[in-house]
Every structure is written in C-alpha cells, then in structure tokens.
Enzyme design. Structure first.
Site, mmCIF file in Angstrom:
data_model
loop_
_atom_site.group_PDB
_atom_site.id
_atom_site.type_symbol
_atom_site.label_atom_id
_atom_site.label_comp_id
_atom_site.label_asym_id
_atom_site.label_seq_id
_atom_site.Cartn_x
_atom_site.Cartn_y
_atom_site.Cartn_z
ATOM 1 C CE1 TYR A 72 1.173 0.684 4.271
ATOM 2 C CE2 TYR A 72 0.593 -1.699 4.178
ATOM 3 C CZ TYR A 72 1.283 -0.592 4.808
ATOM 4 O OH TYR A 72 1.868 -0.873 6.058
ATOM 5 C CB SER A 105 7.847 5.924 10.427
ATOM 6 O OG SER A 105 7.828 4.455 10.405
ATOM 7 C CB THR A 138 4.504 0.365 12.686
ATOM 8 O OG1 THR A 138 4.571 -0.163 11.496
ATOM 9 C CG2 THR A 138 3.318 0.715 13.078
ATOM 10 C CG ASP A 139 8.953 0.266 8.928
ATOM 11 O OD1 ASP A 139 7.882 -0.609 9.271
ATOM 12 O OD2 ASP A 139 8.856 0.611 7.715
#
Length: 375
Positions: A72, A105, A138-139
């Site tokens: 995505y 991120s 989230t990375d």
C-alpha cells in the site's frame, strides 16, 4: 334566567381544570429536566483536551483495494480525515489535529525528531492541553517514542500510535488504535508514566517496546520486561511502569538544539569486517553503536579498528543484536581498559538515540555510562 351557582361552574369545568393543571405540571417538569440536562458545551468542558499531531505512516495509508494489506501507499490521508473517521473520539476528548509531517516512518530523521519534540513541549506547556497523541508509521515508532521519552518536559501523557493495516483495508486497525490513544492521552492514569505506545489494545513503555513482526497487528512487544497494561472497555489498566527516568526527570534539553551529533550503528555478523565502521568514522561519526553478536561480543578482526576509532575521539558503545538482556560491562570486552560504554538493555537503535543526546552534554565515557544506567 337563573345563573348557575359557582359550585355548578366548578363541577362543569373540573375535568378541564385538571387537564390544564396536569399540562402545567408536565411543562414545568420538562423545563426542569431540560435545565438539568447538560448541553454540548458543558459536556465539552468536562472532557480532556487532546491534540493529535499527525506524521504520516500506515495509519494514514491507502491501498488499491480493501484486501490490500501489503504494498500500500503510506502517508496519504490527512489528520482531519483521520479524526473524522472516528466520530467516537468526541465522546472521550475535545480533539484538535495538526499535520506536522506526512511521511513514511522509515524516512524519519533527526531533524524531524527535533521539530516534533519542540512542538510537543510547546503544546504541553499550555494549560488548555491535557495530552498529546502522535500518529506515526510503525517502522521507527519505537525510536521516535524513546527520543520523546528523553526530551519531553512534562508529566502530561504523550501517546504514540500507528497501524499495521492501511485505512482502506478490511478490519483496519487504525481507527480503534487512534480511539484508544486519545482515550489514554486524556486519562489521569497515564500521567507521569513517560511516553507510551499503544496498538492492539496494549500499552507499552517507549524505552522497552520494539517491533517484532513485519506485518501482524500484534507486532509491538516489550521482550522480557512486558507491557505496562491494557485498554479494555474504554478504560486503561496499568499493571506496572518503567523505573528508568524519563521526560521531566531527564537532563536533556533540546530547546536550542538544531543539530544532533552524528552517531551510526555497526552490525555484528560472522566474518564481518571494518569497512562500514571505517567509512562512518571517516564521514564524521562522533559515536558508534557496535551491535555485536551475543553479549555484544567483538570479533577479533574488529578490535583494532574500534580501538583506533576510540583514539580518534569516537565514543564506542557495545550493544547486542540479540534484542533481549543486559550487555555486561567488562563481560565480552575489557570496557574499562578500552574506554568503551555498554548499552545496558537498550537495543542498538535506542542506544544510538541516547548516545546522540548524551553527546550534547559530555564526551566523558564515565558520565555517558551513568546515563545508560539511568535512562
């Protein structure tokens, strides 16, 4: 014609009098009830004021279809749409949103961290702000959380939240995660707990949480030490808290900082060489995190290059690639003799953050080691 007596008039109109009287009583009751019902403004005054700072990430991402959960596009949905997608937020807080960044991120930089931390401190200094929520990819969510844990100067709640599925996916986790984050940021229970990370109905401490799975919604965990608590039934439940100093109790001040010292990471592996280390030192690194195997072990061929880097003034911190456990000082290396620092339980990426901030205060390795045992 004989006029009827007053008693006759009363008898004739008594049913109507009773009806009017009842109507008056009902009207008075409704008026009192309306007067006692709090209006929207009064309700708003009793709710906490939470500011949502949006930075992008999967929580603001979109996919080609409702079944797209990988491949995505991150950071496409603005903060206003994120808030509008969760109307239940109005029941738990007075929410305002700001779009600070709109990035995936993995592209987070030191400059982003400094800008974000300064904005958080400005907002939390205001009496009309009770808590902050930061939407984030989230990375690197654990790194941003720990940086803020060391630089935010308030005991008011700061909660970082993300999602593992884009906003367009079936069973997208972003909306419930955002609701929980706002609920947590506005709660009294979260005050003084340091910067928190919440996804999957769980509450974790910034210092201890890490991403453990590439794609599942239960990816964020605090290995060994465990989560702080849960969110259930629109209420946070805490069972423990981190004992390491954070936020208002740290010695770091980024108010006038525009640049952070350059610190890089060298990853340990079998048959490793010093090419990366030498290049990083040549590029001006002020500190190196050596993410060694096992208990931060140093390969025989890496010892002299690390010693040479230290002689050039580069601070060397021994960490571990394992992900759990204490890196023992003077365990797998003679840290006192080599003038190295150990990371304690911090993983390499978080050790890098603490070393950058430590280097804004001192180059003394004994003082830096104290900081690693403090934060």
């Amino acid at each position: 014609m004989v006029s009827p007596s007053p008693h006759v008039i009363h008898a004739r109109f008594q049913p109507y009098i009773r009806l009017v009287f009842s109507a008056l009583l009902l009207s008075t009751g409704l008026t009192n009830a309306i007067a006692q019902t709090p209006d929207a403004q009064e309700v708003a005054q009793t709710l906490p004021n939470v500011v949502i700072l949006a930075t992008g990430g999967t929580i603001a991402g979109t996919g080609a279809s409702s079944t797209t959960t990988v491949g995505y596009t991150s950071a496409t949905v603005g903060v206003d749409k994120l808030i509008a997608a969760v109307p239940e937020l109005k029941k738990v807080a007075n929410v305002k949103g700001e779009q600070v960044f709109q990035i995936a991120s993995e592209s987070m930089t030191n400059d982003h961290w400094l800008k974000l931390a300064k904005r958080v401190n400005i907002l939390l200094a205001r009496p009309d702000v009770d808590g902050i929520v930061i939407t984030h990819g989230t990375d690197t969510i654990e790194e941003t959380a720990y940086f803020l844990d060391l630089t935010v100067k308030s005991r008011k709640p700061v909660v970082i939240v993300g999602a593992m599925r884009p906003s367009t996916a079936l069973s997208a986790d972003g909306p419930i995660n955002l609701y929980n984050a706002v609920l947590l940021a506005g709660s009294k229970e979260a005050i003084g707990k340091g910067v928190l990370v919440t996804l999957n109905d769980q509450i974790n401490a910034a210092r201890e949480v890490t991403k453990t799975n590439t794609s599942t919604t239960d990816t964020f965990k605090s290995p060994e030490l465990g989560m702080l608590g849960y969110i259930q039934g629109s209420k946070p439940y805490f069972y423990r808290q981190s004992t390491r100093k954070n936020t208002l109790d740290t010695e770091f001040d980024i108010t006038n900082l525009d640049v952070l010292p350059k610190v890089d990471i060298v990853y340990g592996y079998a048959d490793m060489n010093s090419v990366a280390l030498d290049a990083q030192v040549a590029a001006g690194a002020k500190g190196i995190i050596h993410a060694g195997v096992g208990d931060g072990s140093i390969a025989a061929q890496m010892k002299e290059p690390l010693i040479a880097a230290r002689k050039k003034g580069v601070i060397i911190v021994r960490a571990s690639r394992v992900g759990q456990g204490i890196v023992a000082r003077n365990g797998e290396a003679s840290d006192d003799a080599l003038d190295f620092v150990v990371s304690d339980t911090l993983n390499a990426q978080k050790a890098r953050i603490l070393l950058m901030l430590a280097l804004t205060k001192t180059n003394n390795t004994k003082e830096i080691q104290r900081m690693f045992y403090t934060y």
